[in-house]
Design a protein around this motif. Structure first.
Motif, PDB file in Angstrom:
ATOM      1  N   GLU A   1       0.732  -1.226  -0.042  1.00 34.70           N
ATOM      2  CA  GLU A   1       0.202  -0.096  -0.129  1.00 34.70           C
ATOM      3  C   GLU A   1       0.767   1.259   0.017  1.00 34.70           C
ATOM      4  O   GLU A   1       0.134   2.426  -0.071  1.00 34.70           O
ATOM      5  N   ASN A   2       2.350   1.322  -0.007  1.00 27.75           N
ATOM      6  CA  ASN A   2       3.367   2.278   0.136  1.00 27.75           C
ATOM      7  C   ASN A   2       3.025   3.142   1.195  1.00 27.75           C
ATOM      8  O   ASN A   2       3.097   4.143   1.249  1.00 27.75           O
ATOM      9  N   ILE A   3       2.829   2.598   2.338  1.00 34.66           N
ATOM     10  CA  ILE A   3       2.727   3.270   3.815  1.00 34.66           C
ATOM     11  C   ILE A   3       4.031   3.277   4.455  1.00 34.66           C
ATOM     12  O   ILE A   3       4.394   1.844   4.687  1.00 34.66           O
ATOM     13  N   THR A   4       4.440   4.218   4.603  1.00 39.93           N
ATOM     14  CA  THR A   4       5.927   3.973   5.530  1.00 39.93           C
ATOM     15  C   THR A   4       5.707   4.480   6.950  1.00 39.93           C
ATOM     16  O   THR A   4       6.707   4.040   7.597  1.00 39.93           O
ATOM     17  N   SER A   5       4.670   4.889   7.289  1.00 41.60           N
ATOM     18  CA  SER A   5       4.220   5.359   8.740  1.00 41.60           C
ATOM     19  C   SER A   5       3.768   4.188   9.392  1.00 41.60           C
ATOM     20  O   SER A   5       2.628   3.809   9.028  1.00 41.60           O
ATOM     21  N   ASP A   6       4.367   3.952  10.663  1.00 43.93           N
ATOM     22  CA  ASP A   6       3.615   2.778  11.336  1.00 43.93           C
ATOM     23  C   ASP A   6       2.096   3.279  11.760  1.00 43.93           C
ATOM     24  O   ASP A   6       1.272   2.605  11.913  1.00 43.93           O
ATOM     25  N   ARG A   7       2.022   4.294  12.162  1.00 48.16           N
ATOM     26  CA  ARG A   7       0.765   4.911  12.844  1.00 48.16           C
ATOM     27  C   ARG A   7      -0.092   4.859  11.423  1.00 48.16           C
ATOM     28  O   ARG A   7      -1.376   4.552  11.613  1.00 48.16           O
ATOM     29  N   LYS A   8       0.153   5.435  10.263  1.00 47.12           N
ATOM     30  CA  LYS A   8      -0.843   5.237   9.041  1.00 47.12           C
ATOM     31  C   LYS A   8      -0.951   3.896   8.860  1.00 47.12           C
ATOM     32  O   LYS A   8      -2.253   3.614   8.431  1.00 47.12           O
ATOM     33  N   LEU A   9      -0.085   3.147   8.875  1.00 47.59           N
ATOM     34  CA  LEU A   9      -0.176   1.545   8.690  1.00 47.59           C
ATOM     35  C   LEU A   9      -1.201   1.099   9.731  1.00 47.59           C
ATOM     36  O   LEU A   9      -2.536   0.388   8.939  1.00 47.59           O
ATOM     37  N   VAL A  10      -1.326   1.246  10.867  1.00 49.74           N
ATOM     38  CA  VAL A  10      -2.432   0.648  11.738  1.00 49.74           C
ATOM     39  C   VAL A  10      -3.616   1.242  11.418  1.00 49.74           C
ATOM     40  O   VAL A  10      -4.810   0.662  11.297  1.00 49.74           O
ATOM     41  N   GLU A  11      -3.729   2.565  11.014  1.00 48.33           N
ATOM     42  CA  GLU A  11      -4.935   3.448  10.915  1.00 48.33           C
ATOM     43  C   GLU A  11      -5.381   2.597   9.597  1.00 48.33           C
ATOM     44  O   GLU A  11      -6.735   2.394   9.373  1.00 48.33           O
ATOM     45  N   HIS A  12      -4.648   2.711   8.721  1.00 48.38           N
ATOM     46  CA  HIS A  12      -5.235   1.960   7.213  1.00 48.38           C
ATOM     47  C   HIS A  12      -5.716   0.668   7.371  1.00 48.38           C
ATOM     48  O   HIS A  12      -6.661   0.455   6.838  1.00 48.38           O
ATOM     49  N   CYS A  13      -5.204  -0.113   8.028  1.00 54.68           N
ATOM     50  CA  CYS A  13      -5.316  -1.570   8.240  1.00 54.68           C
ATOM     51  C   CYS A  13      -6.731  -1.834   9.043  1.00 54.68           C
ATOM     52  O   CYS A  13      -7.575  -2.401   8.560  1.00 54.68           O
ATOM     53  N   SER A  14      -6.965  -1.020   9.973  1.00 50.26           N
ATOM     54  CA  SER A  14      -8.073  -0.893  10.739  1.00 50.26           C
ATOM     55  C   SER A  14      -9.287  -0.657  10.235  1.00 50.26           C
ATOM     56  O   SER A  14     -10.387  -0.849  10.492  1.00 50.26           O
ATOM     57  N   MET A  15      -9.013   0.115   9.006  1.00 48.07           N
ATOM     58  CA  MET A  15     -10.435   0.326   8.087  1.00 48.07           C
ATOM     59  C   MET A  15     -10.654  -0.472   6.960  1.00 48.07           C
ATOM     60  O   MET A  15     -11.365   0.126   6.236  1.00 48.07           O
ATOM     61  N   ARG A  16      -9.777  -1.289   6.618  1.00 54.82           N
ATOM     62  CA  ARG A  16      -9.899  -2.125   5.461  1.00 54.82           C
ATOM     63  C   ARG A  16     -10.363  -3.646   5.841  1.00 54.82           C
ATOM     64  O   ARG A  16      -9.565  -4.489   6.521  1.00 54.82           O
ATOM     65  N   MET A  17     -11.578  -4.065   5.281  1.00 51.15           N
ATOM     66  CA  MET A  17     -11.962  -5.455   5.716  1.00 51.15           C
ATOM     67  C   MET A  17     -10.994  -6.473   5.111  1.00 51.15           C
ATOM     68  O   MET A  17     -10.923  -7.473   5.851  1.00 51.15           O
ATOM     69  N   ASP A  18     -10.672  -6.281   4.006  1.00 54.90           N
ATOM     70  CA  ASP A  18      -9.768  -7.214   3.240  1.00 54.90           C
ATOM     71  C   ASP A  18      -8.374  -7.486   3.930  1.00 54.90           C
ATOM     72  O   ASP A  18      -7.871  -8.363   4.153  1.00 54.90           O
ATOM     73  N   VAL A  19      -7.995  -6.095   4.603  1.00 51.44           N
ATOM     74  CA  VAL A  19      -6.611  -6.364   4.960  1.00 51.44           C
ATOM     75  C   VAL A  19      -6.881  -6.949   6.590  1.00 51.44           C
ATOM     76  O   VAL A  19      -5.937  -7.735   6.925  1.00 51.44           O
TER      77      VAL A  19
END
Length: 155
Positions: free
Chosen positions: A70-88
Motif C-alpha cells: 500500500e506504499n505506507i511508510t508510517s507505522d501510525r498510518k499503517l495501523v490506521e489504514h489496516c483497521s479500516m480495510r476489511m480485506d486487510v
C-alpha cells in the motif's frame, strides 16, 4: 416523494468477514497462498521466556507486507489504514472488533529482527507468489531519465 436515509448504528450479531472479501481480492489470495508459519521457528530464539506476550510474528510480517503493498511508510498510518480495510483485516487474521497492535509495538519489533530474516521472508513470499501464479515474468519495463552530470571539481 423524496426519500431519506436514516442511519442507526447497529451491533452486528452475525457477521462473517470472509463473506465480505471478494474471491479475487489480492489480500484474500495472499491469505490463501502464503504459509508464514515458518516464522515461528525462525524467530523463537529472538524472544525471552518471561514478560508480556509479543506481537505474533506472522501478524507483524503481514503488517509490513501490507505497508509495502500500500506504499505506507508510517507505522501510525499503517495501523490506521489496516483497521479500516476489511480485506486487510481478513488477511491479518483480525476481526472487525479486534484492536490491531500499537504502532510503537511494530516499530520495536522491527528493530528486534535481523536483516537476514527480512531477506529470507522476502525470498519465501516471492517464491510462494510465483509458484501460485500471482507473479509472472513475461514483461519487463525500464524507466530512465537523462540527468546532466556535474562531475567538475570546481563548482
Amino acid at each position: 416523494m423524496q426519500g431519506r436515509k436514516d442511519y442507526t448504528e447497529k451491533l452486528f450479531t452475525s457477521f462473517q468477514l470472509s463473506s465480505r472479501v471478494p474471491k479475487e481480492n489480492l489480500y484474500r489470495k495472499l491469505r490463501e497462498t502464503l504459509d508464514l508459519n515458518f516464522l515461528y521457528k525462525d524467530t523463537k530464539d529472538l524472544y525471552g521466556k518471561t514478560g508480556n506476550r509479543s506481537i505474533d510474528p506472522v501478524v507483524f510480517f503481514k503488517l509490513l507486507l501490507t505497508g509495502y503493498l500500500e506504499n505506507i511508510t508510517s507505522d501510525r498510518k499503517l495501523v490506521e489504514h489496516c483497521s479500516m480495510r476489511m480485506d486487510v483485516l481478513y488477511f491479518l487474521g483480525f476481526d472487525i472488533d479486534e484492536e490491531l497492535p500499537w504502532h510503537s509495538t511494530i516499530s520495536r519489533t522491527r528493530q528486534l529482527y535481523p536483516a537476514s530474516l527480512f531477506e529470507k521472508l522476502f525470498n519465501k513470499v516471492f517464491t510462494l507468489c510465483v509458484n501460485s501464479g500471482m507473479v509472472s515474468g513475461h514483461t519487463q519495463a525500464v524507466d530512465s531519465a537523462p540527468v546532466k552530470a556535474n562531475a567538475s571539481i570546481e563548482v
